[in-house]
Design a protein around this motif. Structure first.
Motif, PDB file in Angstrom:
ATOM      1  N   LYS A  79      18.932 -15.640 -41.570  1.00 55.20           N
ATOM      2  CA  LYS A  79      18.859 -14.511 -42.503  1.00 55.20           C
ATOM      3  C   LYS A  79      18.989 -13.177 -41.794  1.00 55.20           C
ATOM      4  O   LYS A  79      19.668 -12.264 -42.265  1.00 55.20           O
ATOM      5  CB  LYS A  79      17.542 -14.580 -43.282  1.00 55.20           C
ATOM      6  CG  LYS A  79      17.404 -13.499 -44.341  1.00 55.20           C
ATOM      7  CD  LYS A  79      16.103 -13.657 -45.111  1.00 55.20           C
ATOM      8  CE  LYS A  79      15.964 -12.562 -46.157  1.00 55.20           C
ATOM      9  NZ  LYS A  79      14.682 -12.696 -46.899  1.00 55.20           N
ATOM     10  N   GLU A 138      21.749 -10.124 -42.488  1.00 50.54           N
ATOM     11  CA  GLU A 138      21.338  -8.755 -42.804  1.00 50.54           C
ATOM     12  C   GLU A 138      21.896  -7.774 -41.786  1.00 50.54           C
ATOM     13  O   GLU A 138      22.269  -6.648 -42.128  1.00 50.54           O
ATOM     14  CB  GLU A 138      19.812  -8.671 -42.846  1.00 50.54           C
ATOM     15  CG  GLU A 138      19.205  -9.421 -44.029  1.00 50.54           C
ATOM     16  CD  GLU A 138      17.694  -9.432 -43.992  1.00 50.54           C
ATOM     17  OE1 GLU A 138      17.119  -9.023 -42.950  1.00 50.54           O
ATOM     18  OE2 GLU A 138      17.081  -9.857 -44.993  1.00 50.54           O
ATOM     19  N   LYS A 139      21.982  -8.194 -40.539  1.00 53.69           N
ATOM     20  CA  LYS A 139      22.493  -7.314 -39.487  1.00 53.69           C
ATOM     21  C   LYS A 139      23.935  -6.898 -39.769  1.00 53.69           C
ATOM     22  O   LYS A 139      24.295  -5.737 -39.570  1.00 53.69           O
ATOM     23  CB  LYS A 139      22.414  -8.024 -38.127  1.00 53.69           C
ATOM     24  CG  LYS A 139      23.032  -7.227 -36.975  1.00 53.69           C
ATOM     25  CD  LYS A 139      22.952  -7.974 -35.662  1.00 53.69           C
ATOM     26  CE  LYS A 139      23.649  -7.196 -34.551  1.00 53.69           C
ATOM     27  NZ  LYS A 139      23.603  -7.904 -33.253  1.00 53.69           N
ATOM     28  N   ASN A 183      25.985  -9.936 -48.205  1.00 52.89           N
ATOM     29  CA  ASN A 183      25.013 -10.293 -49.235  1.00 52.89           C
ATOM     30  C   ASN A 183      24.568 -11.738 -49.117  1.00 52.89           C
ATOM     31  O   ASN A 183      23.443 -12.082 -49.490  1.00 52.89           O
ATOM     32  CB  ASN A 183      25.589 -10.071 -50.635  1.00 52.89           C
ATOM     33  CG  ASN A 183      25.909  -8.617 -50.900  1.00 52.89           C
ATOM     34  OD1 ASN A 183      27.051  -8.204 -50.741  1.00 52.89           O
ATOM     35  ND2 ASN A 183      24.917  -7.840 -51.297  1.00 52.89           N
TER      36      ASN A 183
END
Length: 304
Positions: free
Chosen positions: A276, A280-281, A285
């Motif tokens: 995750k 996000e980095k 989405n």
């Protein structure tokens, strides 16, 4: 081969820099080939192989490696070339693609090179649909071919591309949302075909391009005609692509006022190194590992 591979944590530092590391190897002859180190779990001298009854002809045998039974694929033979005969002097590249672990039998393994994706180019025009390249590059004055491993694996064991009917019905209830096409970027001809067939079974039109650079050019062209969300519902992108990878494409989209609100799904065979925090980095989405049509359909449905 001890020490030839860096840790996954070190390699993930390349994320977002449009860079990759290639492990160079040879089959039968002087031609060099490359495979993304992200997909390599281990390189070892070819172990003793056990034959399988009624196996595919390109599978040299199976080996027990660290408690796991792994099929060893003769890549040269899979591409229509001469088989690798001397297994006792050959090497096996253990890799993870599309949620499966397999070994690739090669004659020799050379070294790892750090490169920019901008120096990785699409195959020359005219190579035809039967070739097994997704990209080419030049190292030490020699042409290096980057293989379409997904195509090789699909020919050995074709993937299911049909979506369950209940998912098709659920997506059809969102008909107004699915009127807008999805932009798909992937350098593998097999992956493009799989994704396109899945989306079309959901009644969704798709615009298909071969790499991140072409995808970004297409997005900018569409944005000149009006709000991008009026023209596209989302972007589905591979990670590994010549000229511009999926990470850099995502960053470019997020940094553009006209494109930043697009929903982005990274859809990649790099299934073993993601979490995750990494998603996000890079600003995506969602991330889904190739290739499962129902999971792709579910991810698309969830974005509406």
């Amino acid at each position: 081969m001890a020490g030839i591979l860096d840790s996954v944590n070190q390699r993930t530092q390349l994320v977002g820099q449009n860079r990759l590391e290639l492990l160079l190897f040879r089959l039968n002859g002087r031609q060099r080939f490359g495979i993304n180190v992200f997909k390599v779990k281990e390189v070892l001298q070819c172990p003793k192989l056990s034959a399988l009854p009624q196996r595919n002809a390109v599978i040299k045998g199976v080996a027990n490696i660290r408690g796991q039974t792994i099929s060893i694929i003769d890549i040269s033979k899979a591409m229509g070339g001469r088989p690798v005969e001397q297994t006792d002097t050959s090497f096996v590249i253990i890799s993870e693609y599309n949620r499966s672990v397999q070994g690739f039998l090669v004659s020799s393994v050379e070294r790892i090179v750090n490169m920019n994706w901008e120096d990785i180019l699409p195959p020359p025009k005219g190579t035809g649909r039967s070739n097994y390249m997704t990209a080419v590059t030049e190292i030490d004055g020699e042409l290096v071919e980057i293989l379409d491993v997904e195509k090789i694996l699909d020919e050995i064991s074709p993937r299911e591309v049909n979506v369950k009917q209940e998912l098709v019905d659920e997506v059809s209830d969102l008909k107004s949302a699915t009127q807008k096409p999805i932009l798909v970027a992937d350098d593998s001809s097999v992956a493009r075909r799989q994704i396109q067939k899945t989306l079309e079974s959901l009644g969704i039109e798709c615009i298909v391009v071969e790499n991140g650079k072409l995808a970004l050019n297409k997005l900018r062209e569409l944005a000149e005609n009006g709000p991008i969300l009026d023209q596209l519902s989302m972007v589905i992108s591979d990670v590994e692509m010549p000229e511009m990878d999926g990470y850099t494409l995502t960053a470019e989209i997020r940094n553009s006022a006209a494109l930043k609100d697009l929903h982005i799904i990274l859809h990649t065979s790099l299934s073993g190194v993601f979490n995750k925090a990494l998603i996000e980095k890079v600003g995506a989405n969602n991330f889904i590992a190739k290739f499962h049509p129902d999971e792709l359909a579910t991810a698309v449905k969830a974005a509406f």
